[in-house]
Enzyme design. Structure first.
Site, short mmCIF file in Angstrom:
data_model
loop_
_atom_site.label_atom_id
_atom_site.label_comp_id
_atom_site.label_asym_id
_atom_site.label_seq_id
_atom_site.Cartn_x
_atom_site.Cartn_y
_atom_site.Cartn_z
CG ASP A 293 -1.88 -1.18 1.24
OD1 ASP A 293 -2.15 -1.73 0.17
OD2 ASP A 293 -2.33 -1.56 2.34
N GLY B 85 -4.89 -0.79 -1.91
CA GLY B 85 -4.20 0.33 -1.25
C GLY B 85 -4.82 0.67 0.09
O1 F6P Z 1 -2.57 -4.13 2.96
C1 F6P Z 1 -2.45 -4.88 1.80
C2 F6P Z 1 -3.78 -5.18 1.18
O2 F6P Z 1 -3.57 -5.92 -0.01
C3 F6P Z 1 -4.66 -3.98 0.92
O3 F6P Z 1 -4.30 -3.28 -0.23
C4 F6P Z 1 -6.03 -4.63 0.85
O4 F6P Z 1 -7.04 -3.72 1.23
C5 F6P Z 1 -5.94 -5.75 1.86
O5 F6P Z 1 -4.55 -6.00 2.05
C6 F6P Z 1 -6.62 -7.03 1.46
O6 F6P Z 1 -6.54 -7.91 2.53
P1 F6P Z 1 -6.90 -9.47 2.41
O7 F6P Z 1 -5.79 -10.13 1.62
O8 F6P Z 1 -6.94 -9.92 3.81
O9 F6P Z 1 -8.19 -9.56 1.68
#
Ligand code: F6P
Length: 367
Positions: free
Chosen positions: A153, A196
């Protein structure tokens, strides 16, 4: 002999493996015994096979591997004091009192809390639980924590880029190029939603790199009732100039100036109103997978080296450092302060102080 453990935590990001490799090999170079914590904080808690020595050859080939090969997991138990006490016990049993954590702001905050609590956890392990004698814990009175920021991010204040951000950006740009080809063929408009969390860096940079018509990011929210007309005007103007497609990049955290979310479907509806054949593509986790680009490999490597040096130079009174990069120089910042600043960016956005939020995100820790 200093024993140092390295772990990855939170969402994975490309370059985490390069960081682990650099920490392990630098530690060995300086004569330390190195340990890997597998599966993030879960490994600290469970110990056993999830917290074991790692050697020079164990990290061979790590530079070109995506994700994190030592694993990561969300661990609710580490949020509880008893869980952190169990983790302290596991570390002391192995003679470890230094931890290098590569993760996002949540994981790093957890690590710093662990360090603060450490003396009282050790005391409890001796006095209440009688797990160790006072003599046994004598060399482990303090815990050294060093943070590396692994996140696609690029949302940490005080550092120019986080490990993984440029890899995700590269992936997004590649995907938008693919989308542009089919969009031009059919004279279509595409709304591309990128990750992000609450940060618009990926969307902004990808929009610039692909020449998008319009970009929505949380830090520069458009006016609630005006963005629709402006978006239409911009896309139509570009069409009139001969463009055969339109690309609109929407950060997943995009909002208007009243803090209402702006979703890719909202944007699509507006484009359809001006007669554009519009499709939505949510890029999702392809952005996080794949191998790290060169930038993230060298960033993770140089920062991993500095993380070990920071461990070796640490004293009980030094605040936990976070390794960052500023104007191409590897720097150390106070971990707690950086995390606090990062949190206040979000708070300022919630309070509609958008300029202040941007200034805080860009702020530096230079003595
Ligand atoms: O923080 C990294 C990230 O990929 C963000 O961009 C996104 O909002 C989140 O993690 C998604 O999380 P998960 O993989 O738990 O769905």
């Amino acid at each position: 002999k200093q024993k140092i453990a390295v772990m990855t935590s939170g969402g994975d990001s490309p370059g985490m493996n390069a960081a682990v490799r650099a920490v392990v090999r630098t530690g060995i170079y300086y004569g330390c015994d190195m340990y890997a914590v597998y599966e993030g904080y879960k490994g600290l808690l469970e110990g056993g096979d999830l917290l074991k020595p790692i050697s020079w050859k164990d990290v061979r080939g790590f530079l070109s591997e995506g994700g994190t090969l030592i694993g990561t997991a969300r661990c609710m138990e580490f949020k509880e004091r008893w869980g952190r006490k169990q983790a302290a016990k596991n570390l002391i049993e192995r003679g470890i009192n230094a931890l290098v954590v590569c993760g996002g702001d949540g994981s790093l905050t957890g690590a710093d809390l662990f360090r603060h609590e450490w003396p009282s956890l050790v005391k409890e392990l001796v006095e209440q639980d009688q797990s160790f004698t006072p003599e046994q814990v004598e060399p482990y009175k303090n815990l050294t924590i060093v943070g590396l920021v692994g996140s696609i991010d690029n949302d940490m204040s005080g550092t120019d880029s986080t490990i993984g951000a440029y890899s995700a950006l590269e992936r997004i740009v590649e995907m938008v190029d693919y989308i542009d080809a089919t969009a031009k063929s059919h004279s279509r408009a595409f709304v591309v939603e990128v990750m992000g969390r609450h940060c618009g860096w990926l969307a902004l940079m990808a929009g610039i790199a692909t020449g998008a018509d319009y970009i929505f990011i949380p830090e520069r929210p458009p006016k609630k009732d005006q963005w629709q007309a402006e978006l239409k005007e911009v896309c139509q103007r570009h069409r009139e100039k001969g463009r055969r497609n339109n690309t609109v990049i929407v950060a997943e955290g995009a909002i208007d100036d009243e803090l209402n979310p702006i979703t890719s479907e909202d944007v699509k509806k507006v484009l359809v109103e001006i007669g554009l054949d519009t499709r939505v593509t949510i890029l999702g986790h392809v952005q996080r997978g794949g191998t790290a680009v060169a930038h993230d490999r060298w960033l993770a490597t140089l920062q991993g080296v500095d993380a070990v040096k920071a461990v070796l130079e640490n004293t009980p009174s030094t605040p936990s450092p976070l390794i960052g990069i500023n104007e191409n120089k590897i720097i150390r910042m106070p971990l707690v302060e950086s995390v606090k600043l990062t949190k206040s960016v979000a708070e300022n956005i919630e309070n509609k102080h958008f300029d202040k939020a941007i200034a805080l995100r860009d702020s530096e820790f230079i003595d």
